[in-house]
Design a protein around this motif. Structure first.
Motif, PDB file in Angstrom:
ATOM      1  N   ILE A 176     -14.823 -13.436  -1.746  1.00  0.00           N
ATOM      2  CA  ILE A 176     -14.414 -12.292  -2.553  1.00  0.00           C
ATOM      3  C   ILE A 176     -14.626 -10.994  -1.787  1.00  0.00           C
ATOM      4  CG2 ILE A 176     -16.652 -12.076  -3.721  1.00  0.00           C
ATOM      5  CD1 ILE A 176     -13.180 -11.530  -5.323  1.00  0.00           C
ATOM      6  N   SER A 177     -15.722 -10.898  -1.013  1.00  0.00           N
ATOM      7  CA  SER A 177     -15.983  -9.681  -0.240  1.00  0.00           C
ATOM      8  C   SER A 177     -14.926  -9.467   0.836  1.00  0.00           C
ATOM      9  CB  SER A 177     -17.376  -9.752   0.401  1.00  0.00           C
ATOM     10  OG  SER A 177     -17.488 -10.898   1.226  1.00  0.00           O
ATOM     11  N   GLU A 178     -14.385 -10.558   1.381  1.00  0.00           N
ATOM     12  CA  GLU A 178     -13.356 -10.440   2.408  1.00  0.00           C
ATOM     13  C   GLU A 178     -12.051  -9.923   1.827  1.00  0.00           C
ATOM     14  OE1 GLU A 178     -14.962 -14.086   5.280  1.00  0.00           O
ATOM     15  OE2 GLU A 178     -13.348 -14.465   3.839  1.00  0.00           O
ATOM     16  N   VAL A 179     -11.735 -10.328   0.600  1.00  0.00           N
ATOM     17  CA  VAL A 179     -10.477  -9.910  -0.014  1.00  0.00           C
ATOM     18  C   VAL A 179     -10.554  -8.456  -0.481  1.00  0.00           C
ATOM     19  CG1 VAL A 179      -8.934 -10.274  -1.973  1.00  0.00           C
ATOM     20  CG2 VAL A 179      -9.710 -12.219  -0.619  1.00  0.00           C
ATOM     21  N   VAL A 180     -11.666  -8.069  -1.123  1.00  0.00           N
ATOM     22  CA  VAL A 180     -11.757  -6.669  -1.560  1.00  0.00           C
ATOM     23  C   VAL A 180     -11.907  -5.738  -0.362  1.00  0.00           C
ATOM     24  CG1 VAL A 180     -12.682  -7.252  -3.835  1.00  0.00           C
ATOM     25  CG2 VAL A 180     -14.269  -6.772  -1.948  1.00  0.00           C
ATOM     26  N   GLY A 181     -12.299  -6.276   0.795  1.00  0.00           N
ATOM     27  CA  GLY A 181     -12.415  -5.465   2.005  1.00  0.00           C
ATOM     28  C   GLY A 181     -11.111  -5.300   2.770  1.00  0.00           C
ATOM     29  N   LEU A 182     -10.043  -5.961   2.325  1.00  0.00           N
ATOM     30  CA  LEU A 182      -8.761  -5.851   3.011  1.00  0.00           C
ATOM     31  C   LEU A 182      -8.223  -4.427   2.960  1.00  0.00           C
ATOM     32  CD1 LEU A 182      -6.845  -9.051   1.804  1.00  0.00           C
ATOM     33  CD2 LEU A 182      -7.530  -8.546   4.154  1.00  0.00           C
ATOM     34  N   VAL A 183      -7.695  -3.965   4.083  1.00  0.00           N
ATOM     35  CA  VAL A 183      -6.937  -2.717   4.109  1.00  0.00           C
ATOM     36  C   VAL A 183      -5.489  -3.064   4.413  1.00  0.00           C
ATOM     37  CG1 VAL A 183      -8.906  -1.298   4.769  1.00  0.00           C
ATOM     38  CG2 VAL A 183      -7.476  -2.320   6.551  1.00  0.00           C
ATOM     39  N   VAL A 184      -4.609  -2.124   4.166  1.00  0.00           N
ATOM     40  CA  VAL A 184      -3.174  -2.402   4.287  1.00  0.00           C
ATOM     41  C   VAL A 184      -2.818  -2.906   5.677  1.00  0.00           C
ATOM     42  CG1 VAL A 184      -0.881  -1.369   4.164  1.00  0.00           C
ATOM     43  CG2 VAL A 184      -2.608  -0.744   2.468  1.00  0.00           C
ATOM     44  N   ASP A 185      -3.473  -2.391   6.710  1.00  0.00           N
ATOM     45  CA  ASP A 185      -3.162  -2.811   8.077  1.00  0.00           C
ATOM     46  C   ASP A 185      -3.559  -4.252   8.363  1.00  0.00           C
ATOM     47  OD1 ASP A 185      -2.035  -0.394   8.682  1.00  0.00           O
ATOM     48  OD2 ASP A 185      -3.800   0.411   9.708  1.00  0.00           O
ATOM     49  N   ASP A 186      -4.365  -4.868   7.491  1.00  0.00           N
ATOM     50  CA  ASP A 186      -4.752  -6.270   7.680  1.00  0.00           C
ATOM     51  C   ASP A 186      -3.654  -7.233   7.241  1.00  0.00           C
ATOM     52  OD1 ASP A 186      -7.313  -5.679   8.642  1.00  0.00           O
ATOM     53  OD2 ASP A 186      -8.149  -5.551   6.620  1.00  0.00           O
ATOM     54  N   LEU A 187      -2.654  -6.714   6.524  1.00  0.00           N
ATOM     55  CA  LEU A 187      -1.599  -7.564   5.982  1.00  0.00           C
ATOM     56  C   LEU A 187      -0.413  -7.629   6.941  1.00  0.00           C
ATOM     57  CD1 LEU A 187      -1.523  -6.366   2.261  1.00  0.00           C
ATOM     58  CD2 LEU A 187      -2.789  -8.293   3.227  1.00  0.00           C
ATOM     59  N   PRO A 188       0.342  -8.733   6.901  1.00  0.00           N
ATOM     60  CA  PRO A 188       1.570  -8.820   7.704  1.00  0.00           C
ATOM     61  C   PRO A 188       2.679  -7.989   7.070  1.00  0.00           C
ATOM     62  CG  PRO A 188       1.355 -10.757   6.327  1.00  0.00           C
ATOM     63  CD  PRO A 188       0.098  -9.948   6.107  1.00  0.00           C
ATOM     64  N   ASP A 189       3.794  -7.871   7.766  1.00  0.00           N
ATOM     65  CA  ASP A 189       4.962  -7.198   7.213  1.00  0.00           C
ATOM     66  C   ASP A 189       5.552  -8.079   6.113  1.00  0.00           C
ATOM     67  OD1 ASP A 189       7.214  -5.773   6.654  1.00  0.00           O
ATOM     68  OD2 ASP A 189       8.264  -6.281   8.502  1.00  0.00           O
ATOM     69  N   LEU A 190       5.589  -7.569   4.907  1.00  0.00           N
ATOM     70  CA  LEU A 190       6.061  -8.349   3.762  1.00  0.00           C
ATOM     71  C   LEU A 190       7.420  -7.876   3.260  1.00  0.00           C
ATOM     72  CD1 LEU A 190       2.681  -8.433   1.812  1.00  0.00           C
ATOM     73  CD2 LEU A 190       3.634 -10.251   3.222  1.00  0.00           C
ATOM     74  N   SER A 191       8.110  -7.092   4.079  1.00  0.00           N
ATOM     75  CA  SER A 191       9.324  -6.458   3.582  1.00  0.00           C
ATOM     76  C   SER A 191      10.605  -7.227   3.874  1.00  0.00           C
ATOM     77  CB  SER A 191       9.454  -5.055   4.194  1.00  0.00           C
ATOM     78  OG  SER A 191       9.527  -5.142   5.618  1.00  0.00           O
ATOM     79  N   ASP A 192      10.603  -8.148   4.876  1.00  0.00           N
ATOM     80  CA  ASP A 192      11.881  -8.767   5.236  1.00  0.00           C
ATOM     81  C   ASP A 192      12.165  -9.996   4.378  1.00  0.00           C
ATOM     82  OD1 ASP A 192      10.993 -11.303   6.538  1.00  0.00           O
ATOM     83  OD2 ASP A 192       9.995  -9.930   7.912  1.00  0.00           O
ATOM     84  N   PRO A 193      13.409 -10.495   4.404  1.00  0.00           N
ATOM     85  CA  PRO A 193      13.797 -11.603   3.510  1.00  0.00           C
ATOM     86  C   PRO A 193      13.050 -12.908   3.753  1.00  0.00           C
ATOM     87  CG  PRO A 193      15.722 -10.483   4.405  1.00  0.00           C
ATOM     88  CD  PRO A 193      14.538  -9.971   5.159  1.00  0.00           C
ATOM     89  N   GLY A 194      12.493 -13.099   4.933  1.00  0.00           N
ATOM     90  CA  GLY A 194      11.801 -14.362   5.217  1.00  0.00           C
ATOM     91  C   GLY A 194      10.389 -14.384   4.689  1.00  0.00           C
TER      92      GLY A 194
END
Length: 341
Positions: A176-194
């Motif tokens: 749970i601490s790892e998930v609440v510690g996520l910042v936007v830059d930790d995520l992949p690009d979620l914008s494309d159709p794939g």
């Protein structure tokens, strides 16, 4: 060191007995400093070690042992017995708590040996008490589905956030601490159709600030994309309206004031979803982590892969999940095979 009103002083959180020529508190402080600076251990872990070693120091001070070089194996063995049986005005500890305290003691002695403070490690041969092997709690895939559906039931930005949070916990097996510690830059690009491709990974920061990359499944990716598009901006607007909030503003998961979602609030999100799914008291964030590992192994994943995904330093920590799947196999066999009984 700062002297207290009774003459007792502290060093790195380790209380001394007020005897000026005792070297042990300083030796303990040196090991804790090594763990903090050289090994980068988390503050919670360091505080736990400091508490355990404070008890060790008090035990030895009562026996006029002032220096680590004066400690004998019998002293360590007697200390372990005192932990289990209770003594020195303290309650008895469980086998697991005693083992944790002994691990701190053994770490101190090993450090002093490597530093040349002592010529032998008198704690190396002292064994911890046997602890019962408890199987981690996991829930079925159907129950996870019910939880995920319940998490998304709240309308508006909060429902989008809760769905993304629970989907991410189960998809990554993160703490749970790892998930609440996520910042936007930790995520992949979620914008494309794939968006459903498994090739996307999320960067998690675990214990000791160690980072690892974990694949992000299609369901979690879609839930996060929906939240980042329509949910998070609405929550972030409250931060601007209230002139700030907890955190930097770059955190992925936000509270209703636009600040960083706390660990306790994230626990509340999972608990509320569990209650709506008629699973109250059965599922928490760590249950999802256990279920993540168990379901992967049930599906044929290699235990070493699961170890890396969970961020376990030692594979033996992960291997306890193989006991869960073996128990499931035995139960299935007993129920299904015509000559099993």
């Amino acid at each position: 060191m700062n002297a207290g009103p009774t003459g007792t002083s502290t060093s790195a959180g380790v209380p001394t007995t007020g005897v000026a020529d005792r070297a042990l508190p300083a030796q303990i402080a040196a090991w804790l400093a090594h763990l903090r600076i050289e090994r980068g251990l988390a503050e919670n872990t360091l505080r736990g070690y400091a508490r355990d070693l404070a008890r060790y120091d008090a035990f030895l001070a009562a026996r006029d042992v002032a220096d680590v070089a004066a400690i004998r194996q019998g002293d360590v063995t007697e200390f372990v017995a005192t932990l289990r049986e209770g003594g020195d005005g303290r309650a008895a500890l469980s086998a697991s708590s005693t083992a944790r305290t002994l691990a701190a003691v053994r770490g101190l002695h090993r450090f002093c040996l490597l530093e040349g403070t002592v010529g032998e490690d008198v704690a190396a041969e002292v064994s911890p008490p046997a602890t019962p092997r408890r199987l981690p709690k996991a829930v079925t895939r159907d129950e996870v589905e019910r939880l995920l559906t319940a998490a998304a039931a709240t309308p508006g930005p909060i429902g989008l956030r809760d769905a993304a949070l629970v989907e991410t916990l189960y998809a990554t097996g993160a703490r749970i601490s790892e998930v609440v510690g996520l910042v936007v830059d930790d995520l992949p690009d979620l914008s494309d159709p794939g968006i459903g491709q498994v090739g996307r990974v999320v960067r998690l920061t675990g214990k000791g600030d160690k980072q690892r990359l974990v694949p992000l499944g299609g369901y979690a990716a879609r839930a996060l994309a929906d939240y980042l598009t329509a949910g998070r901006p609405a929550l972030l607007a409250h931060r601007s309206a209230t002139r700030g909030g907890r955190g930097s503003g770059h955190e992925v998961f936000l509270n209703t004031r636009g600040g960083a979602l706390s660990r306790q609030s994230a626990w509340g999100v999972v608990a509320a979803a569990a209650e709506r799914a008629d699973l109250a008291g059965r599922i928490g964030p760590h249950t999802l982590r256990h279920s993540f590992a168990t379901h992967l192994l049930d599906g044929g994943a290699d235990v070493r892969v699961v170890q890396d995904l969970l961020g376990h330093a030692d594979v033996t920590t992960t291997q306890i999940y193989t006991l869960v799947t073996a128990a499931h196999l035995r139960e299935t066999y007993a129920l299904a095979h015509p000559r099993a009984r």
